[in-house]
Design a protein around this motif. Structure first.
Motif, PDB file in Angstrom:
ATOM      1  N   LEU A 246     -23.640  28.708  24.958  1.00 18.74           N
ATOM      2  CA  LEU A 246     -22.298  29.186  24.656  1.00 18.74           C
ATOM      3  C   LEU A 246     -22.323  30.098  23.435  1.00 18.74           C
ATOM      4  N   ARG A 247     -23.157  29.745  22.447  1.00 16.81           N
ATOM      5  CA  ARG A 247     -23.265  30.580  21.249  1.00 16.81           C
ATOM      6  C   ARG A 247     -23.672  31.993  21.640  1.00 16.81           C
ATOM      7  N   GLN A 248     -24.679  32.116  22.529  1.00 14.49           N
ATOM      8  CA  GLN A 248     -25.120  33.444  22.955  1.00 14.49           C
ATOM      9  C   GLN A 248     -24.048  34.151  23.793  1.00 14.49           C
TER      10      GLN A 248
ATOM     11  N   ALA B 191     -21.643  35.505  21.597  1.00 15.92           N
ATOM     12  CA  ALA B 191     -22.291  36.348  20.588  1.00 15.92           C
ATOM     13  C   ALA B 191     -21.987  35.853  19.166  1.00 15.92           C
ATOM     14  N   LEU B 192     -22.047  34.541  19.002  1.00 17.39           N
ATOM     15  CA  LEU B 192     -21.816  33.953  17.685  1.00 17.39           C
ATOM     16  C   LEU B 192     -23.138  33.843  16.948  1.00 17.39           C
ATOM     17  N   PRO B 193     -23.166  34.135  15.663  1.00 15.26           N
ATOM     18  CA  PRO B 193     -24.428  34.139  14.922  1.00 15.26           C
ATOM     19  C   PRO B 193     -24.969  32.746  14.581  1.00 15.26           C
ATOM     20  N   ASP B 194     -24.115  31.713  14.653  1.00 18.54           N
ATOM     21  CA  ASP B 194     -24.555  30.394  14.214  1.00 18.54           C
ATOM     22  C   ASP B 194     -23.954  29.312  15.101  1.00 18.54           C
ATOM     23  N   ARG B 195     -24.744  28.272  15.378  1.00 16.39           N
ATOM     24  CA  ARG B 195     -24.289  27.140  16.194  1.00 16.39           C
ATOM     25  C   ARG B 195     -23.088  26.446  15.560  1.00 16.39           C
ATOM     26  N   ALA B 196     -23.016  26.451  14.235  1.00 17.17           N
ATOM     27  CA  ALA B 196     -21.912  25.791  13.536  1.00 17.17           C
ATOM     28  C   ALA B 196     -20.563  26.387  13.947  1.00 17.17           C
TER      29      ALA B 196
ATOM     30  N   VAL C  16     -19.791  27.400  16.971  1.00 13.05           N
ATOM     31  CA  VAL C  16     -19.434  26.765  18.242  1.00 13.05           C
ATOM     32  C   VAL C  16     -18.810  25.403  17.960  1.00 13.05           C
ATOM     33  N   GLU C  17     -19.447  24.634  17.083  1.00 10.34           N
ATOM     34  CA  GLU C  17     -18.928  23.309  16.732  1.00 10.34           C
ATOM     35  C   GLU C  17     -17.515  23.422  16.160  1.00 10.34           C
ATOM     36  N   ALA C  18     -17.287  24.434  15.351  1.00 15.57           N
ATOM     37  CA  ALA C  18     -15.975  24.611  14.723  1.00 15.57           C
ATOM     38  C   ALA C  18     -14.897  24.954  15.749  1.00 15.57           C
ATOM     39  N   LEU C  19     -15.277  25.556  16.860  1.00 14.16           N
ATOM     40  CA  LEU C  19     -14.309  25.956  17.887  1.00 14.16           C
ATOM     41  C   LEU C  19     -13.925  24.821  18.819  1.00 14.16           C
ATOM     42  N   LEU C  20     -14.741  23.802  18.911  1.00 15.29           N
ATOM     43  CA  LEU C  20     -14.513  22.736  19.878  1.00 15.29           C
ATOM     44  C   LEU C  20     -13.444  21.760  19.418  1.00 15.29           C
ATOM     45  N   ARG C  21     -12.616  21.328  20.343  1.00 18.03           N
ATOM     46  CA  ARG C  21     -11.581  20.322  20.111  1.00 18.03           C
ATOM     47  C   ARG C  21     -11.752  19.232  21.158  1.00 18.03           C
ATOM     48  N   PRO C  22     -11.408  17.986  20.801  1.00 19.96           N
ATOM     49  CA  PRO C  22     -11.458  16.917  21.802  1.00 19.96           C
ATOM     50  C   PRO C  22     -10.609  17.300  23.002  1.00 19.96           C
ATOM     51  N   PRO C  23     -11.049  17.049  24.193  1.00 24.08           N
ATOM     52  CA  PRO C  23     -12.166  16.190  24.567  1.00 24.08           C
ATOM     53  C   PRO C  23     -13.513  16.903  24.648  1.00 24.08           C
ATOM     54  N   LEU C  24     -13.594  18.176  24.242  1.00 22.17           N
ATOM     55  CA  LEU C  24     -14.876  18.873  24.280  1.00 22.17           C
ATOM     56  C   LEU C  24     -15.685  18.561  23.037  1.00 22.17           C
ATOM     57  N   ARG C  25     -17.006  18.518  23.226  1.00 24.45           N
ATOM     58  CA  ARG C  25     -17.899  18.298  22.089  1.00 24.45           C
ATOM     59  C   ARG C  25     -19.260  18.889  22.405  1.00 24.45           C
TER      60      ARG C  25
ATOM     61  N   ASP D  17     -16.415  16.872   3.378  1.00 27.57           N
ATOM     62  CA  ASP D  17     -17.344  17.594   2.496  1.00 27.57           C
ATOM     63  C   ASP D  17     -18.621  17.957   3.255  1.00 27.57           C
ATOM     64  N   ARG D  18     -19.192  16.975   3.960  1.00 28.33           N
ATOM     65  CA  ARG D  18     -20.452  17.217   4.710  1.00 28.33           C
ATOM     66  C   ARG D  18     -20.269  18.275   5.786  1.00 28.33           C
ATOM     67  N   ARG D  19     -19.100  18.309   6.380  1.00 28.00           N
ATOM     68  CA  ARG D  19     -18.830  19.291   7.438  1.00 28.00           C
ATOM     69  C   ARG D  19     -18.403  20.649   6.902  1.00 28.00           C
ATOM     70  N   GLY D  20     -18.243  20.744   5.588  1.00 27.18           N
ATOM     71  CA  GLY D  20     -17.903  22.029   4.984  1.00 27.18           C
ATOM     72  C   GLY D  20     -16.431  22.375   5.022  1.00 27.18           C
ATOM     73  N   ALA D  21     -15.577  21.435   5.391  1.00 24.53           N
ATOM     74  CA  ALA D  21     -14.137  21.700   5.420  1.00 24.53           C
ATOM     75  C   ALA D  21     -13.528  21.583   4.038  1.00 24.53           C
ATOM     76  N   THR D  22     -14.112  20.711   3.205  1.00 26.91           N
ATOM     77  CA  THR D  22     -13.689  20.566   1.823  1.00 26.91           C
ATOM     78  C   THR D  22     -14.925  20.655   0.941  1.00 26.91           C
ATOM     79  N   ARG D  23     -14.680  20.886  -0.346  1.00 34.14           N
ATOM     80  CA  ARG D  23     -15.785  20.955  -1.300  1.00 34.14           C
ATOM     81  C   ARG D  23     -15.421  20.080  -2.492  1.00 34.14           C
ATOM     82  N   ARG D  24     -16.365  19.226  -2.863  1.00 35.33           N
ATOM     83  CA  ARG D  24     -16.175  18.378  -4.049  1.00 35.33           C
ATOM     84  C   ARG D  24     -16.592  19.171  -5.270  1.00 35.33           C
ATOM     85  N   LEU D  25     -15.733  19.195  -6.251  1.00 33.69           N
ATOM     86  CA  LEU D  25     -15.966  19.949  -7.472  1.00 33.69           C
ATOM     87  C   LEU D  25     -16.593  19.043  -8.539  1.00 33.69           C
ATOM     88  N   PRO D  26     -17.166  19.634  -9.594  1.00 31.20           N
ATOM     89  CA  PRO D  26     -17.829  18.822 -10.622  1.00 31.20           C
ATOM     90  C   PRO D  26     -16.941  17.751 -11.257  1.00 31.20           C
ATOM     91  N   ASP D  27     -15.641  17.975 -11.302  1.00 35.82           N
ATOM     92  CA  ASP D  27     -14.739  16.987 -11.916  1.00 35.82           C
ATOM     93  C   ASP D  27     -14.231  15.958 -10.898  1.00 35.82           C
TER      94      ASP D  27
END
Length: 156
Positions: A2-4, A7-12, A14-23, A136-146
């Motif tokens: 699907l990525r090809q 014409a998406l440059p990164d698999r991530a 594709v993951e970002a585009l998917l919604r339940p029930p697709l995975r 945070d792990r999925r890159g949707a949020t970022r934890r700051l130093p404080d």
């Protein structure tokens, strides 16, 4: 594949585009349905949906999961099928919770604290901490130093 095709440059992406029930599973887009679950597990997940669907960030307590017949094996099967989202051991939410959380958190003044997130999501610390760590792990949020956080990915 699907990525090809897209014409998406990164698999991530594709993951970002998917919604339940697709995975994405083993590099393939599949439909995750509770139909694939054994009937008792599907019934238990349906009860979780009925009881918590209008409170998406409230996780059933371990004793409630057990009462519904959702032990570790059943929860594992429901998570693999995409019917539940595991945040931590005995902390599960319905699968759309991550996207919903990003939408709620994006409306907060940025950056935001754990306390502000917990209040905005109307949940407990038991749920908020692993939920924010997963975001945070999925890159949707970022934890700051404080220890504050900010939404990185715009809500979908």
């Amino acid at each position: 594949m699907l990525r090809q095709r897209l014409a998406l440059p990164d698999r991530a992406l594709v993951e970002a585009l998917l919604r339940p029930p697709l995975r994405l599973r083993s590099g393939r887009v599949t439909a995750a349905a509770t139909d694939a679950l054994p009937e008792p597990v599907a019934r238990a997940v349906a009860r979780v949906r009925a009881e918590y669907g209008d409170r998406p960030f409230q996780a059933p307590q371990a004793h409630r999961l057990a009462d519904l017949g959702l032990g570790p094996r059943e929860i594992g099967a429901a998570v693999r099928a995409g019917a539940l989202l595991r945040l931590a051991e005995n902390v599960v939410l319905l699968p759309g919770a991550l996207d919903d959380a990003v939408r709620v958190l994006a409306r907060l003044p940025q950056p935001f604290t754990l306390s502000a997130a917990r209040q905005a999501l109307d949940t407990t610390r038991r749920v908020a901490v692993p939920l924010l760590e997963l975001l945070d792990r999925r890159g949707a949020t970022r934890r700051l130093p404080d220890d504050a956080r900010e939404v990185v990915v715009p809500p979908r």
